[in-house]
Design a protein around this motif. Structure first.
Motif, PDB file in Angstrom:
ATOM      1  N   PHE A   1       0.802  -1.280  -0.183  1.00 57.86           N
ATOM      2  CA  PHE A   1      -0.014   0.359   0.073  1.00 57.86           C
ATOM      3  C   PHE A   1       1.176   1.598  -0.046  1.00 57.86           C
ATOM      4  O   PHE A   1       2.083   1.400   0.270  1.00 57.86           O
ATOM      5  CB  PHE A   1      -1.142  -0.627   1.179  1.00 57.86           C
ATOM      6  CG  PHE A   1      -1.858  -0.797   1.667  1.00 57.86           C
ATOM      7  CD1 PHE A   1      -3.203  -1.473   1.418  1.00 57.86           C
ATOM      8  CD2 PHE A   1      -1.274  -2.205   1.774  1.00 57.86           C
ATOM      9  CE1 PHE A   1      -4.468  -2.037   0.921  1.00 57.86           C
ATOM     10  CE2 PHE A   1      -2.194  -3.682   2.345  1.00 57.86           C
ATOM     11  CZ  PHE A   1      -3.424  -2.883   1.613  1.00 57.86           C
ATOM     12  N   VAL A   2       0.146   2.923  -0.287  1.00 56.95           N
ATOM     13  CA  VAL A   2       0.684   3.387  -0.235  1.00 56.95           C
ATOM     14  C   VAL A   2      -0.371   4.460   0.705  1.00 56.95           C
ATOM     15  O   VAL A   2      -1.478   4.323   0.513  1.00 56.95           O
ATOM     16  CB  VAL A   2       1.659   4.215  -1.586  1.00 56.95           C
ATOM     17  CG1 VAL A   2       2.669   3.630  -2.298  1.00 56.95           C
ATOM     18  CG2 VAL A   2       0.147   4.392  -2.318  1.00 56.95           C
ATOM     19  N   THR A   3      -0.353   5.905   1.162  1.00 57.70           N
ATOM     20  CA  THR A   3      -0.925   6.715   1.257  1.00 57.70           C
ATOM     21  C   THR A   3      -1.486   6.918   0.346  1.00 57.70           C
ATOM     22  O   THR A   3      -1.276   7.363  -0.450  1.00 57.70           O
ATOM     23  CB  THR A   3      -0.244   7.562   2.502  1.00 57.70           C
ATOM     24  OG1 THR A   3       0.755   8.160   1.763  1.00 57.70           O
ATOM     25  CG2 THR A   3       0.062   7.187   3.720  1.00 57.70           C
ATOM     26  N   ALA A   4      -3.295   7.310   0.903  1.00 53.84           N
ATOM     27  CA  ALA A   4      -4.234   8.035  -0.154  1.00 53.84           C
ATOM     28  C   ALA A   4      -4.409   9.390   0.104  1.00 53.84           C
ATOM     29  O   ALA A   4      -4.930   9.901   1.018  1.00 53.84           O
ATOM     30  CB  ALA A   4      -5.272   7.336  -0.688  1.00 53.84           C
ATOM     31  N   ASN A   5      -4.867  10.740  -0.942  1.00 53.94           N
ATOM     32  CA  ASN A   5      -5.634  11.437  -0.792  1.00 53.94           C
ATOM     33  C   ASN A   5      -6.613  11.591  -2.039  1.00 53.94           C
ATOM     34  O   ASN A   5      -6.975  11.087  -2.424  1.00 53.94           O
ATOM     35  CB  ASN A   5      -4.874  12.787  -0.308  1.00 53.94           C
ATOM     36  CG  ASN A   5      -4.181  12.956  -1.266  1.00 53.94           C
ATOM     37  OD1 ASN A   5      -4.827  13.260  -2.644  1.00 53.94           O
ATOM     38  ND2 ASN A   5      -2.613  12.093  -1.618  1.00 53.94           N
ATOM     39  N   ASP A   6      -7.523  12.722  -1.315  1.00 47.04           N
ATOM     40  CA  ASP A   6      -8.497  12.913  -1.751  1.00 47.04           C
ATOM     41  C   ASP A   6      -8.471  13.245  -3.510  1.00 47.04           C
ATOM     42  O   ASP A   6      -8.647  12.697  -4.549  1.00 47.04           O
ATOM     43  CB  ASP A   6      -9.613  13.413  -0.789  1.00 47.04           C
ATOM     44  CG  ASP A   6     -10.801  13.702  -1.710  1.00 47.04           C
ATOM     45  OD1 ASP A   6     -11.579  12.526  -2.133  1.00 47.04           O
ATOM     46  OD2 ASP A   6     -11.156  14.730  -2.957  1.00 47.04           O
ATOM     47  N   ALA A   7      -7.096  13.905  -3.809  1.00 48.09           N
ATOM     48  CA  ALA A   7      -7.007  14.687  -5.078  1.00 48.09           C
ATOM     49  C   ALA A   7      -6.406  13.155  -5.982  1.00 48.09           C
ATOM     50  O   ALA A   7      -6.698  13.161  -7.312  1.00 48.09           O
ATOM     51  CB  ALA A   7      -5.732  15.147  -4.712  1.00 48.09           C
ATOM     52  N   ASP A   8      -5.975  12.565  -5.478  1.00 47.97           N
ATOM     53  CA  ASP A   8      -5.750  10.846  -6.555  1.00 47.97           C
ATOM     54  C   ASP A   8      -7.400  10.410  -7.097  1.00 47.97           C
ATOM     55  O   ASP A   8      -6.586  10.233  -8.361  1.00 47.97           O
ATOM     56  CB  ASP A   8      -5.531  10.098  -5.702  1.00 47.97           C
ATOM     57  CG  ASP A   8      -4.204  10.495  -4.404  1.00 47.97           C
ATOM     58  OD1 ASP A   8      -3.451  11.137  -5.320  1.00 47.97           O
ATOM     59  OD2 ASP A   8      -4.289   9.856  -3.637  1.00 47.97           O
TER      60      ASP A   8
END
Lengths: 494, 314
Positions: free
Chosen positions: B290-297
């Motif tokens: 996994f990697v961290t996610a944010n909404d902009a992705d």
């Protein structure tokens, strides 16, 4: 004459050989078939059981997914707690038909659901308290309630999440039914194959023993005096080869027999000439005396040729002397003849009397007294008279050598038992050493000085007597003398 | 036959016959006794006895497959989290997107695995944030959808779909929207040009429907059919890469649990050898870490999935 053997037992115990072939080959074959069938059975058994195990494990694993789904759904939704799992179990049992029981237990071994519900208490759960944490387990067992079952235990787990375990009981009787069918199939097959093979073996063994039996009969029928050959079998097998080799062997025996007979004749003749040599001094004396008489008569005739009366008298004496010499020579010629007549019936007393007269002059050299007890009218004996005389001559000369001056030799004949006659030559000579008694009949064995004997006399005599079905016995005591007894069957010639 | 041989025959038969019969009976008894001792045919992973004493944290997931299949893919992740955090993680299945979202919003679960499209929709209405997103085999947090047919099919291009049947996954997934909203639009087609379009609840149902010939084409996630591509099935078109499906949480709830989860899952792909061993039973979507996610992705999805006219059957 060589006589063939006479058998009163079966000529060949072929049934014993056949029995042995059948018995040992049959036992080996049956054991082999048993071993093979058992190995096959066990291999087959393993395959059947493994196949059934794989089948029930696969079915159980498939149903386990349904169980897990139901358990998960019940976990996720309290409203679905009741009924879903039980329905799945009921459907599962109904659709398969060979499921005897299903039990779902939680991690604490508490029964969650089971089928059939009425038998839930009988489902064997407590026997495997540790299995809930172990892997998939399987066993085949005979249960008092469910009879033979394949008991499959599957932990209800996904990764390290556990819901308990499922226990399936499948009917194992189809395995036993299949094994039973297989066992009897192999048993019947083994019996049939064994029986068929034994029959084939019996036929083959019978053929073999029949050929062997024929060969043995042919062997028994062989008369070595006649050149009658067994008719060879044309079977082309080992027995025919055996026949051929037997025929070849018999030819070799025939040749050996002819050579032996020739050798025997030569030995007999040699021994006979040796006997004549031993008689020579006595014979010379018997011839010399008349010759001296003849010379004296001739001298007197020359002195007084005009004395016709004397001349006539002396010519008569000369004629008697010549007759005596002729008689002696005739006896010698008769004894030394090489081709003996065969198969004649003789009176052993008369024959012994003639030999006694021949050795009489020799006996007088040592003033040996010859006592004859030779009764007339004895049963005739089938033996060549020349060979018999040679035997008597040998025995008398041996006794003569054994006795000292003024010794005594007694010759006796008579009836021996119901079917035989005997002739005994007894002397009061030095006797025979006990250690020599066993060897005196061996060829070339002699206790006499070199040049005094050939060592063949007794050997040849024994051979002659035994060839005519008789026996030559000896009794001796040191210092007391020896007795040689010839026993011959009467009228036994063929 | 001589007396001796008769005696031998009698004796041997007297001994041999009962012996053979006894052996036969013995063999029969042995063969029929099929009782076998318990055989352990497999040993599952040992259960951590200390786990039951940890506080429980729940993670939700939309049940795209039957429960057991879902657990096989996700329970190993829960086990990993349990072993590497102070919490015992339990999986909670939501039968669909709405239920999964309800689980999160009701705070029964601390986090939930959502599809990319589902997240975009949920984010617009609720205060949820993406926490992590899985990597693909190229170590990128991206995934694609694929339009596929059976290898024996005569269809070669998207235009060949006209008059054909199409199987789609749940209408709440990106794979259901991409062909209608983007692919057909590029080909100047619409769902009406197809004979039939049907949405199935799960991706694996779509694959099965195409494989068994019930539908002529289907759309699903690429990683789900990677092993079948070029064999039983053939790809017609791929979507542009989109951000992979996120693990989402409420913005201000269960922060400790979320932090523990994030730290543990980010450690998965730190060591390649350990990752391969660790994730061998994980759902294929997560095996690369996994990697961290944010909404902009996920902005790209918002652009790609514009409403379009469709002809579908429920």
């Amino acid at each position: 004459m060589i006589r063939r053997a006479h058998h009163t037992e079966p000529v060949f115990a072929h049934s014993t050989l056949r029995a042995r072939i059948l018995l040992f080959t049959g036992i080996v074959l049956i054991l082999l078939l048993l071993v093979i069938s058992q190995v096959l059975l066990y291999q087959w058994r393993s395959v059947i059981i493994s196949k059934q195990e794989e089948s029930v494990v696969a079915v159980s694993k498939t149903f386990m997914v349904t169980v897990l789904d139901a358990l998960i759904r019940e976990d996720q939704s309290a409203s679905a707690r009741e009924g879903m799992l039980q329905t799945s179990i009921d459907d599962f049992m109904r659709s398969l038909g060979n499921v005897k029981y299903v039990a779902i237990v939680d991690d604490r071994q508490r029964l969650i659901a089971a089928g059939p519900p009425l038998l839930a208490d009988a489902i064997p759960l407590t026997e495997r308290p540790r299995l809930s944490s172990d892997g998939l387990a399987l066993r085949i067992t005979e249960d008092s309630t469910f009879s033979w079952v394949i008991d499959v235990h599957i932990p209800l787990r996904v990764a390290r999440k556990s819901w308990g375990s499922a226990v399936f009981g499948y009917d194992a009787s189809p395995i036993r039914d299949e094994l039973r069918r297989l066992f009897f199939f192999l048993f019947v097959t083994t019996v049939i194959v064994s029986g068929a093979t034994l029959i084939v073996l019996y036929v083959l063994a019978s053929r073999l023993t029949r050929s062997l039996n024929r060969l043995v009969k042919e062997m028994d029928n062989v008369d070595l005096d006649r050149e009658v050959r067994p008719s060879a079998t044309d079977s082309g097998d080992d027995v025919a080869f055996l026949f051929q080799r037997f025929d070849a062997m018999q030819r070799r025996i025939d040749q050996s027999r002819i050579q032996l007979e020739n050798a025997q004749r030569q030995v007999f003749q040699a021994e006979k000439l040796a006997s004549i040599g031993r008689l020579a001094s006595g014979v010379a004396h018997q011839v010399n005396n008349p010759l001296h008489g003849i010379r004296a008569c001739l001298y007197a005739i020359e002195k007084e040729p005009e004395n016709t009366g004397q001349t006539r008298e002396y010519l008569g004496l000369i004629g008697e002397a010549i007759a005596n010499i002729e008689a002696v020579v005739q006896k010698l010629l008769g004894f030394a003849r090489q081709q003996p007549a065969q198969g004649s019936m003789i009176d052993i007393s008369a024959s012994a009397r003639k030999v006694a007269s021949l050795v009489d002059v020799r006996l007088r050299e040592k003033s040996v007294r010859l006592a004859l007890d030779l009764p007339e009218g004895l049963p005739p004996v089938a033996i060549d008279h020349q060979l018999f005389q040679e035997v008597v001559m040998n025995l008398l000369l041996n006794s003569f050598d054994a006795v000292g001056q003024r010794g005594t030799i007694a010759v006796t004949t008579g009836v021996h038992g119901a079917d035989a006659v005997f002739l005994a030559v007894r002397d009061n000579g030095v006797g025979i050493q006990p250690e020599d008694l066993d060897r005196i009949f061996e060829p070339f064995y002699t206790t006499k000085d070199i040049g005094q004997g050939t060592g063949l006399g007794l050997s040849v005599s024994q051979s002659i007597i035994e060839q005519h079905g008789g026996t030559l016995l000896v009794q001796s005591a040191m210092g007391q003398g020896s007795t040689f007894t010839v026993i011959l069957p009467r009228g036994s010639a063929e | 036959m001589s007396h001796t041989s008769k005696w031998k025959w009698t004796t041997i038969l007297t001994i041999a016959t009962p012996a053979v019969l006894a052996l036969t009976v013995l063999f029969y008894v042995i063969v029929m006794d099929i009782e076998r001792q318990t055989v352990i045919l497999g040993t599952p992973d040992p259960i951590d006895p200390t786990a039951q004493f940890k506080p429980v944290a729940y993670v939700g997931v939309v049940s795209r497959y039957p429960p057991t299949i879902m657990y096989r893919g996700y329970q190993p992740i829960m086990d990993y989290l349990t072993a590497n955090t102070p919490y015992r993680f339990e999986l909670v299945l939501g039968k669909d997107y709405q239920e999964a979202l309800r689980l999160l919003l009701s705070r029964r679960v601390s986090a939930v695995f959502l599809g990319s499209y589902q997240y975009v929709r949920a984010h617009t209405e609720h205060r949820i944030v993406p926490v992590l997103k899985p990597l693909n085999e190229y170590r990128q947090p991206l995934s694609r959808s694929v339009l596929f047919v059976r290898s024996s099919s005569s269809m070669r291009a998207v235009a060949d779909l006209a008059g054909k049947t199409l199987a789609l996954p749940s209408s709440e997934s990106f794979s259901a929207h991409w062909p209608i909203d983007e692919l057909f639009a590029q080909q100047k087609m619409s769902a009406n040009d197809l004979a039939r379009v049907h949405n199935f609840a799960h991706h694996h149902t779509v694959i099965a429907q195409v494989m068994n010939g019930s539908f002529e084409a289907g759309v699903t996630r690429e990683y789900l059919v990677r092993d079948l591509l070029g064999k039983e099935i053939r790809a017609i078109a791929f979507s542009d890469p989109i951000p992979s499906s996120p693990l989402v949480a409420l913005a201000d709830h269960h922060t400790e649990i979320i932090r523990a989860m994030t730290e543990a899952l980010l450690r998965v792909n730190q060591d390649e050898r350990t990752r391969l061993e660790l994730t061998q039973h994980w759902d294929a979507e997560f095996v690369n870490g996994f990697v961290t996610a944010n909404d902009a992705d996920y902005e790209i999805i918002r652009r790609m999935t514009q409403p379009a006219r469709r002809k579908t059957t429920p």
